[in-house]
Structure formats: C-alpha cells, structure tokens
Design a protein around this motif. Structure first.
Motif, PDB file in Angstrom:
ATOM      1  N   LEU A 195     -11.225   5.164  44.133  1.00 42.10           N
ATOM      2  CA  LEU A 195     -10.915   5.831  42.869  1.00 42.10           C
ATOM      3  C   LEU A 195     -11.599   7.195  42.772  1.00 42.10           C
ATOM      4  O   LEU A 195     -11.094   8.111  42.113  1.00 42.10           O
ATOM      5  CB  LEU A 195     -11.359   4.940  41.704  1.00 42.10           C
ATOM      6  N   ASN A 196     -12.727   7.336  43.471  1.00 38.08           N
ATOM      7  CA  ASN A 196     -13.530   8.552  43.326  1.00 38.08           C
ATOM      8  C   ASN A 196     -13.588   9.437  44.565  1.00 38.08           C
ATOM      9  O   ASN A 196     -14.104  10.545  44.489  1.00 38.08           O
ATOM     10  CB  ASN A 196     -14.962   8.165  42.932  1.00 38.08           C
ATOM     11  N   ALA A 197     -13.082   8.955  45.692  1.00 40.71           N
ATOM     12  CA  ALA A 197     -13.195   9.717  46.934  1.00 40.71           C
ATOM     13  C   ALA A 197     -12.393  11.012  46.848  1.00 40.71           C
ATOM     14  O   ALA A 197     -11.377  11.092  46.160  1.00 40.71           O
ATOM     15  CB  ALA A 197     -12.721   8.879  48.119  1.00 40.71           C
ATOM     16  N   PRO A 243      -5.485  15.467  54.061  1.00 38.33           N
ATOM     17  CA  PRO A 243      -6.745  14.889  54.546  1.00 38.33           C
ATOM     18  C   PRO A 243      -7.317  13.837  53.607  1.00 38.33           C
ATOM     19  O   PRO A 243      -7.844  12.808  54.061  1.00 38.33           O
ATOM     20  CB  PRO A 243      -7.670  16.109  54.647  1.00 38.33           C
ATOM     21  N   GLU A 244      -7.210  14.076  52.297  1.00 33.47           N
ATOM     22  CA  GLU A 244      -7.779  13.130  51.340  1.00 33.47           C
ATOM     23  C   GLU A 244      -7.054  11.788  51.381  1.00 33.47           C
ATOM     24  O   GLU A 244      -7.685  10.720  51.373  1.00 33.47           O
ATOM     25  CB  GLU A 244      -7.713  13.718  49.922  1.00 33.47           C
ATOM     26  N   SER A 245      -5.724  11.828  51.431  1.00 29.25           N
ATOM     27  CA  SER A 245      -4.959  10.577  51.482  1.00 29.25           C
ATOM     28  C   SER A 245      -5.189   9.842  52.794  1.00 29.25           C
ATOM     29  O   SER A 245      -5.220   8.610  52.820  1.00 29.25           O
ATOM     30  CB  SER A 245      -3.467  10.869  51.290  1.00 29.25           C
ATOM     31  N   LEU A 246      -5.351  10.578  53.880  1.00 30.05           N
ATOM     32  CA  LEU A 246      -5.642   9.934  55.165  1.00 30.05           C
ATOM     33  C   LEU A 246      -6.994   9.232  55.109  1.00 30.05           C
ATOM     34  O   LEU A 246      -7.135   8.096  55.595  1.00 30.05           O
ATOM     35  CB  LEU A 246      -5.623  10.969  56.279  1.00 30.05           C
ATOM     36  N   SER A 247      -7.992   9.886  54.528  1.00 26.27           N
ATOM     37  CA  SER A 247      -9.311   9.266  54.417  1.00 26.27           C
ATOM     38  C   SER A 247      -9.247   7.980  53.611  1.00 26.27           C
ATOM     39  O   SER A 247      -9.922   6.988  53.934  1.00 26.27           O
ATOM     40  CB  SER A 247     -10.293  10.245  53.769  1.00 26.27           C
ATOM     41  N   LEU A 248      -8.428   7.972  52.562  1.00 19.89           N
ATOM     42  CA  LEU A 248      -8.277   6.745  51.782  1.00 19.89           C
ATOM     43  C   LEU A 248      -7.579   5.657  52.597  1.00 19.89           C
ATOM     44  O   LEU A 248      -7.930   4.479  52.507  1.00 19.89           O
ATOM     45  CB  LEU A 248      -7.486   7.031  50.501  1.00 19.89           C
ATOM     46  N   LEU A 249      -6.599   6.032  53.406  1.00 15.69           N
ATOM     47  CA  LEU A 249      -5.890   5.051  54.227  1.00 15.69           C
ATOM     48  C   LEU A 249      -6.836   4.338  55.195  1.00 15.69           C
ATOM     49  O   LEU A 249      -6.714   3.132  55.406  1.00 15.69           O
ATOM     50  CB  LEU A 249      -4.762   5.718  55.010  1.00 15.69           C
ATOM     51  N   ILE A 250      -7.776   5.088  55.786  1.00 16.93           N
ATOM     52  CA  ILE A 250      -8.659   4.443  56.753  1.00 16.93           C
ATOM     53  C   ILE A 250      -9.710   3.573  56.065  1.00 16.93           C
ATOM     54  O   ILE A 250     -10.448   2.855  56.738  1.00 16.93           O
ATOM     55  CB  ILE A 250      -9.356   5.473  57.672  1.00 16.93           C
ATOM     56  N   SER A 251      -9.779   3.609  54.728  1.00 19.60           N
ATOM     57  CA  SER A 251     -10.755   2.790  54.014  1.00 19.60           C
ATOM     58  C   SER A 251     -10.243   1.384  53.725  1.00 19.60           C
ATOM     59  O   SER A 251     -10.983   0.567  53.178  1.00 19.60           O
ATOM     60  CB  SER A 251     -11.154   3.467  52.697  1.00 19.60           C
ATOM     61  N   TYR A 252      -8.982   1.073  54.074  1.00 26.51           N
ATOM     62  CA  TYR A 252      -8.423  -0.250  53.801  1.00 26.51           C
ATOM     63  C   TYR A 252      -8.649  -1.185  54.990  1.00 26.51           C
ATOM     64  O   TYR A 252      -8.644  -0.751  56.156  1.00 26.51           O
ATOM     65  CB  TYR A 252      -6.931  -0.148  53.499  1.00 26.51           C
ATOM     66  N   PRO A 253      -8.828  -2.486  54.726  1.00 29.60           N
ATOM     67  CA  PRO A 253      -9.050  -3.445  55.817  1.00 29.60           C
ATOM     68  C   PRO A 253      -7.913  -3.491  56.834  1.00 29.60           C
ATOM     69  O   PRO A 253      -8.133  -3.866  57.985  1.00 29.60           O
ATOM     70  CB  PRO A 253      -9.195  -4.787  55.079  1.00 29.60           C
ATOM     71  N   ASP A 254      -6.692  -3.113  56.415  1.00 31.68           N
ATOM     72  CA  ASP A 254      -5.561  -3.169  57.343  1.00 31.68           C
ATOM     73  C   ASP A 254      -5.395  -1.865  58.123  1.00 31.68           C
ATOM     74  O   ASP A 254      -4.387  -1.676  58.806  1.00 31.68           O
ATOM     75  CB  ASP A 254      -4.269  -3.492  56.592  1.00 31.68           C
ATOM     76  N   ALA A 257     -21.461  11.065  54.281  1.00 35.28           N
ATOM     77  CA  ALA A 257     -21.782   9.881  53.489  1.00 35.28           C
ATOM     78  C   ALA A 257     -20.513   9.248  52.926  1.00 35.28           C
ATOM     79  O   ALA A 257     -20.358   8.015  52.924  1.00 35.28           O
ATOM     80  CB  ALA A 257     -22.740  10.258  52.357  1.00 35.28           C
ATOM     81  N   GLN A 258     -19.581  10.082  52.463  1.00 35.37           N
ATOM     82  CA  GLN A 258     -18.316   9.544  51.953  1.00 35.37           C
ATOM     83  C   GLN A 258     -17.554   8.822  53.061  1.00 35.37           C
ATOM     84  O   GLN A 258     -16.980   7.753  52.836  1.00 35.37           O
ATOM     85  CB  GLN A 258     -17.460  10.675  51.375  1.00 35.37           C
ATOM     86  N   HIS A 259     -17.558   9.394  54.259  1.00 28.32           N
ATOM     87  CA  HIS A 259     -16.850   8.771  55.379  1.00 28.32           C
ATOM     88  C   HIS A 259     -17.491   7.437  55.763  1.00 28.32           C
ATOM     89  O   HIS A 259     -16.775   6.464  56.048  1.00 28.32           O
ATOM     90  CB  HIS A 259     -16.859   9.714  56.575  1.00 28.32           C
ATOM     91  N   LEU A 319     -13.635  13.845  60.617  1.00 27.91           N
ATOM     92  CA  LEU A 319     -14.169  12.486  60.641  1.00 27.91           C
ATOM     93  C   LEU A 319     -13.047  11.454  60.683  1.00 27.91           C
ATOM     94  O   LEU A 319     -13.144  10.442  61.385  1.00 27.91           O
ATOM     95  CB  LEU A 319     -15.065  12.258  59.423  1.00 27.91           C
ATOM     96  N   ALA A 320     -11.970  11.715  59.931  1.00 28.13           N
ATOM     97  CA  ALA A 320     -10.826  10.799  59.966  1.00 28.13           C
ATOM     98  C   ALA A 320     -10.203  10.773  61.359  1.00 28.13           C
ATOM     99  O   ALA A 320      -9.801   9.706  61.855  1.00 28.13           O
ATOM    100  CB  ALA A 320      -9.790  11.213  58.924  1.00 28.13           C
TER     101      ALA A 320
END
Length: 806
Positions: free
Chosen positions: A475-477, A128-139, A396-398, A169-170
């Motif tokens: 870096l902190n998510a 779940p954590e890596s998926l959340s980071l993936l959706i944070s990129y512009p691509d 809030a993180q999402h 949320l992801a």
C-alpha cells in the motif's frame, strides 16, 4: 527474420531497418542489447521484434512458447506504456500472432491486477514501481520463472535516479528467478553508451551487452521564436508575449504539442491560449496531477486526431508516438540538449521526415540557452545525468519486498543486490545495517513494536514479523514522493486531479482557482479532498513544489562560449546583441575560463552578482552559504535571489573580496551547519523515511494527511539525531541533501574554479548582464502574470541605468 514479419513489412511498403534486424540477431545470440537510435527510428518495434519473432508460425513450430509471461516491457511513464500497448496491438493483429498484451500501472483496476498474477499475458507493459510490487507477492517465482525478455524503454529517463535504483534491484531479483531472460535497453539520447551498458548488464559486464546503433534520421528543423514588435524580455519565464504568435502557429498546423517545464506553467499557458482562441480550436492540457480519466480522455482525443493543440509537461515528452503532430513548441528554456531532442522527436515521429520545433525564450538569458541548445542539437551532441551509488532507502524497500514474497537468506539476497551496478558497492556490514533497520528500525527505535517488520530466525532465514505487514508494504511502496496532495472533485464525484496540500491550505469556501483547464469555486475543503463547482473567471493557479529542471553542465558551457563568441553575435536579434556589446564595454563577459563577480550600488544597497551558470539549485544553495559567511564578515547581508545563470546578493556593506566568500572550506563549515539546522535535512529525512517504509502514508481505507506524515517523521528525526546520529536513514537523508537538494557537486566545482578563474569588477551602477536576475528580486514567490506591470516598470528602470552610456 520470420517470413510472417517480412510479409507484414512488405504489405506496408516498409523495410526492416538494420538496427531492428540487429536487435533480433543479438537476442538470437543470447545477448543483452542497448539500442541508441534517433526518435522515429522504430526503437520500440526493434525492442519487441524478438518477441514477435518468437510467436511467429515458423518459430513456434521449432520452439513452442509457454502460455505464461514471456516479455516484460518497462516504461518511465504510464502514458508511454499505454501508448506502446495501443501501437503494438496493430502489428500483432495484422500478423495474426497469438500474443496477449496488457498494461499494469497504478491506474489499472485491482481485479485486473489480481488476474494478471495468476493468468498473465504474454507481454506485460508496466513501470518500475508496479514491477517492484509484483516481485513482492509469494507467486512471483512462478510468474517470472519462464520470462524470456525484458525491454526497458527510454532507459536514460530513470537509470540515474531512485526509480533507476528500484528498477536495478528488481532486475537483480528477476535475474535470480529467470536467469535466461535477456535485457534490451532503448534510448534516443544516451550520451555515454558504455555507462548504460554497464548499468544494464548483470554484474556490470558490458561485454555481455551488444551496442546497436540506429540508422541516422532526418535532421530536425528547429527555430527560435522572437517578438514581432517588442524586444526580447529582460526577465520572466512565462513568455506570455508569445501567446498570440503561438496561437497563429497552432492555426497553421494540424496538431501542435506545446511543452512547458512545470505543471503551473502548463495551466497558465493553456488559459492564455484560450483567451485568444477566437476560432474555438480544440486545445487540451495534460500533466501528471490531472486525474486518470482526464489524462486518458486527452490521450484518446490525440490518437483520434481531434485536438489541434495539447499543452503538456514532461508527462508526455518520452516516446509517445502520435504521428500527426507536425510541430513541437518548447515554452521557456530547454535546460538540456537531450531533453530538447526528446521533445522535438514528438513531431513527425518518422525517421525519414524532419521534426519541426520552435523554442520560445522567456528572457534574454533563455534566448542564449535556446541558441546553445539548438547548436547542440545540430551538432548531434547529447547530455545527461551521471550515475551515482544507489540509495539506502530504496534498498530497504527492496529488502522488505523480497521478504513479502518469501523468506530469504541474507547472503543469497546480498549476492543478488551486488549484481546490479547501483549497489555493487554494498558490503556485508552495510547490508547488516539495512537488515537491522528493516528488522527493528535501528537501535533507537527497536523498542517500538510497529518498527519491527522482519525477523531473523534461528535457521538464518529472514521472515516477515507479521503477515499483515505485506499488505502495508504494498500500500505504501513507491519512489515518487510528491508534496502531499488533495483530490479535487465535483460534488457528483467526478475527479479532476490533485493539488498540493500547501496550496489547499490557502483556500476557503468561495475561493476560486484555475485547474485542469477549468475555473473552479471551492465548496468545501476536507482532510484529503476539495469539493468544487464551476466558477466565473479566476486568476489563481495551483503551483507545485517539485524539483526544477536543472540546466545541464554541457549546456551551461555552451552558453558561456556564446557570450565570448563576438563574431557569432551577428546571428542574434539587435537588442540581444546590443545587450552583450554594452556589457562588454562597461564590464566584462563571463566566458569559459572566467568566473565573473560584479559589485555595484543600487537603491541605497550594495549588490554583488556571481555569474556561475551552475543551475538554480546550486545557486540557491550557494546563496544560503554566502550570506552566512557575509554575516561572519560583518557585511550585513539582506537577501539573495538566484536563477540558472547567476546569483545576486545584496547587503548594507560592499563586497570587496568575493574570493573569501568562495573559499573551499565553506563546504566543510557553513554547508554542514546550514544543512543540519535548516529544513533541508528534515525534508530529505521525510522522503527517505517514506521510501524506506519507516513511515506509512497510506493505511487500509484511509490516507494520512501531509501534516500527520510530517509530524511523524519530524518526531522520529529528532529522536534519531539525539540518540542515533549515525542511523541508516540519517545517512540516506544526508546523501539526498548533498546530491539532489543542494547540488553540492556543482558547488564544489564552482569553488574549484573560483581559486583560479575569479574576476571581480567593481561598477558604479548595475550592469546589463545583471538586469535579468535583478528584476527577479522579491518576485520569486509571486505567481506568473500577477506582477507583470511592476516587473515591466522595474525592468525599464534597471535597463535604462544599465544601458545608458552616460
């Protein structure tokens, strides 16, 4: 079913099971699906079967697939994702399917992560954590636009907690980017399937989620290990008495998996096994605080069949498929039937072969708990955590992750958020509070530029305040907040893993401790690193402050039922049966419908024992509340000790009316005052401040120490309590303090029971049932094994007083 897949099953002399075919049929109908099936039923293959079918020759001829991401597999554990990837490659290669499969987690090298975003595999295995980071990129929109399937393995393991909030949320974001993607949830231990179907479906529409039930497997063979010569111990949790017997069991098996409930106990049992390892059998250790290299080395050795035994924590109790494990040993109480079923299922990981497991109780109450869990497994009963509203800190993180990917319209993103069950309760006003917090930190903090992370433009779009804030977020998510950790390394740079900062603070140069199965000597302690070298024998083992595994309500009810099932005592060992018989004769047994409180003098003090069976967390909180109320009633309380089953309080004056101590208004008065003025709310605030992104743990090239994070959060906490007590994070911290840290829900149920079920028995001396909790007094913080002799003397003294009929 494509012929390519049929032929592969036939070559292996296997058959496609009904539930596997049903998962393919549900996907072909365009439905989401929840598969509940026994361990070893081929759930993971069933989840991936639609993906394998889509890349078969005959289906590719009818519907060619794009070269982008097709299937996303989400696992609660890095080890499970790695294991699934390894096992999935075999059928893919043997069928000759044109599928690229890769894993992505915190252990994945950064260059591979970057390449995966621009040239993704067809199947990506992640957390779940890596998926959340993936959706944070512009691509992210391009990456996920062609996504067809989302497979969520061991869905029960995180759907009800904050990792589940993050994943929900992801999933809502993925539904907006790829509405065609079908979801599949897999589990062996779901107690309430409809609740998980609602969680799995967009907008909680369970009619869109098929429930596929797996074929029944062979019943597990579970037994309880008992001392060969001694009696079942009165107290303690380590079950050190069983180590020689466990070692002999390891010698009889090809591979044995030994589960413990804590990282400390894993290290302790591992060392005790090596002390009796006269044949130098290859025995390994695995837990979440070991380095990536150490964990991968052990996992590889298990796959190759090179280990005779592996001591592990929950880091390996979900879904890992090592078919040569022929016995699972559970050290200590299992705490829940579902958790026990998961661990049992690691042995003989095949549907048609029974899994064999041995439960090793540390004390007499743990024997009852082990028996209750065994009965629940035989009855096919499951238990589990209930769903609760999603956390505002995770929301809030999402919101910040979405802003990092692209500007968003607040109404459109709110619509996405409300589509997942965990956040269906969020209204426009709450959403405005969340955005205001992410935007400027809230009213009391808005003057500080560093808290301004997103801004609302005149056109109504929310954008990042500064481009560099995206890198800080990534870096902190995350959701998992362990105690602040220090790396343990040899001088040559080889990493062994991490220990908590509070343990490291007790170390000086020359001190020794046991970690990662090694005896180590401290050479140097820096800000975030401990340099060590090999040492001679050491007795000190790092302990970790993570949450204890809680006794489930279902299992607690079963234990109470055992206490009053007198005909059933015939199957208990003689000493356990005698223990209950004398208790029944001298006092009373706390069965269903009874809340027993015993009071008695001992060693010039007055003791009261409350047999709640509500778990350590609730009992610990209740102890704080009761002693406060005892002070108000001038009973001069001196202290308390709790375990999963009981709470013992001692004072200078006797408790004559325990009902007054358990009046329901204790939650309206003492509870609020206690939490407000204790460390609990500060600790909860520290965690939500980190999760929400208000306080950063990591900075480019440098990590903050735990003291720095604590100082920052405590300072902000004091400001908010004074100037903005209704701040979003104060609310989120209170929610955590109530539900997770104090287990107030179980306390409330206990108080309700007390009004009608309380029975008070005044005794002249300690009762047999009180001995297990009494021997824990003063030893809650003592490392396992260091006070064994004193504990034994104390137990004999108390037991003699409790069991002597004169």
């Amino acid at each position: 079913m494509p012929e390519q897949i049929n032929a592969w099953f036939e070559r292996r002399d296997w058959r496609i099971r009904d539930h596997q075919a049903a998962m393919l049929a549900a996907d072909d109908r365009g439905e989401h699906a929840l598969l509940t099936a026994d361990t070893g039923a081929g759930k993971t293959l069933a989840g991936f079967l639609p993906t394998l079918a889509a890349f078969s020759i005959e289906r590719l001829a009818l519907q060619p697939q794009s070269d982008g991401l097709h299937t996303l597999y989400i696992s609660p554990l890095k080890a499970l994702a790695t294991d699934v990837g390894r096992n999935l490659l075999t059928p893919v290669e043997e069928m000759g399917l044109p599928l690229r499969i890769e894993t992505r987690s915190g252990d994945t090298p950064s260059n591979r992560k970057q390449r995966q975003r621009f040239k993704p595999p067809h199947v990506l295995l992640t957390t779940p954590e890596s998926l959340s980071l993936l959706i944070s990129y512009p691509d992210a929109a391009n990456l996920f636009s062609g996504l067809q399937r989302i497979v969520i393995d061991e869905i029960h393991a995180f759907a009800t907690d904050k990792r589940g909030d993050l994943l929900a949320l992801a999933l809502s974001r993925l539904h907006a980017l790829a509405p065609q993607a079908r979801r599949a949830g897999l589990s062996a231990t779901v107690a309430e399937p409809d609740e998980y179907r609602a969680w799995l479906a967009p907008w909680g529409d369970i009619d869109r989620v098929a429930h596929v039930v797996g074929e029944a497997g062979a019943a597990p063979l579970v037994s309880i290990l008992l001392p060969e010569e001694e009696r079942v111990p009165w107290g303690g949790h380590a079950a050190t008495w069983a180590v020689p017997q466990i070692y002999r069991e390891i010698g009889r098996n090809r591979t044995t998996l030994v589960f413990t409930n804590t990282r400390f106990l894993a290290e302790y049992i591992f060392q005790r096994l090596w002390e009796v390892n006269e044949d130098t059998l290859p025995i390994g250790i695995h837990h979440g605080s070991l380095s990536v290299e150490a964990r991968r080395k052990v996992e590889g050795a298990m796959v190759r069949g090179e280990l005779r035994a592996l001591v592990a924590t929950a880091s390996l109790d979900l879904g890992v498929d090592w078919g040569d494990i022929d016995c699972v040993i559970q050290m200590g109480a299992p705490k829940g039937s579902s958790r026990l079923l998961q661990r049992i299922g690691r042995a003989n990981h095949r549907l048609d072969q029974p899994s064999r497991a041995i439960l090793v109780p540390g004390n007499r109450f743990e024997f009852l708990e082990a028996q209750a869990a065994l009965d629940a497994v035989e009855a096919g009963e499951r238990d589990g955590e209930s769903f609760r509203p999603g956390g505002l800190d995770v929301l809030a993180q999402h919101a910040m992750a979405c802003a990092c990917a692209a500007p968003f319209q607040e109404d459109a993103l709110l619509h996405e958020v409300q589509s997942c069950l965990a956040y269906s309760w969020v209204d426009a006003a709450t959403w405005q509070r969340v955005l205001a917090f992410v935007g400027n930190g809230g009213y009391a903090l808005r003057a500080y530029d560093r808290f301004q992370r997103i801004v609302r433009e005149e056109d109504g779009w929310w954008r990042l305040a500064r481009p560099q804030d995206a890198a800080k977020h990534r870096l902190n998510a995350g959701i998992i907040i362990d105690g602040e950790m220090l790396n343990v390394r040899f001088r040559n740079g080889r990493s062994l893993g991490k220990v908590e900062e509070r343990f490291a603070a007790s170390l000086s140069t020359g001190d020794t401790f046991q970690f990662a199965g090694l005896d180590l000597e401290v050479e140097q302690v820096k800000e975030v690193e401990i340099t060590v070298r090999a040492a001679k024998r050491s007795a000190m083992i790092p302990s970790y402050g993570g949450a204890r595994l809680g006794l489930t309500t279902h299992l607690a009810d079963r234990v109470r039922a055992l206490l009053t099932d007198r005909p059933g005592w015939a199957r208990f060992p003689d000493d356990v049966r005698e223990w209950l018989e004398v208790q029944d004769w001298r006092s009373q047994l706390p069965g269903p419908g009874t809340l027993l409180v015993e009071s008695f003098p001992h060693a010039k003090r007055e003791y009261s024992v409350f047999y709640t069976f509500e778990g350590w967390n609730a009992n610990q909180s209740l102890g704080m509340l009761i002693t406060r109320r005892m002070e108000d009633q001038q009973l001069s309380p001196l202290g308390f000790v709790a375990n999963d089953y009981a709470l013992a309080v001692w004072s200078l004056k006797p408790v004559t009316e325990p009902a007054k101590l358990l009046a329901p208004d204790i939650l309206a008065h003492e509870f609020v005052d206690w939490v407000q003025n204790s460390h609990l709310l500060r600790r909860a605030f520290r965690e939500v401040a980190v999760i929400s992104g208000l306080v950063e743990r990591q900075q480019p090239g440098k990590a903050k120490t735990g003291k720095q994070v604590t100082f920052s959060t405590d300072l902000i906490f004091d400001v908010l309590r004074k100037y903005e007590p209704d701040h979003l994070l104060i609310e989120a911290a209170w929610a955590d303090a109530r539900s997770r840290m104090t287990d107030v829900g179980r306390i409330a149920r206990l108080l309700d029971r007390a009004r009608e079920q309380l029975v008070h028995v005044a005794l002249e001396r300690v009762s047999p049932l009180a001995v297990p909790v009494m021997v824990s007094i003063g030893r809650e913080r003592t490392p396992v094994g260091t006070a064994d002799d004193d504990l034994l003397v104390e137990a004999h003294s108390l037991a003699a007083a409790a069991m002597d009929p004169d």
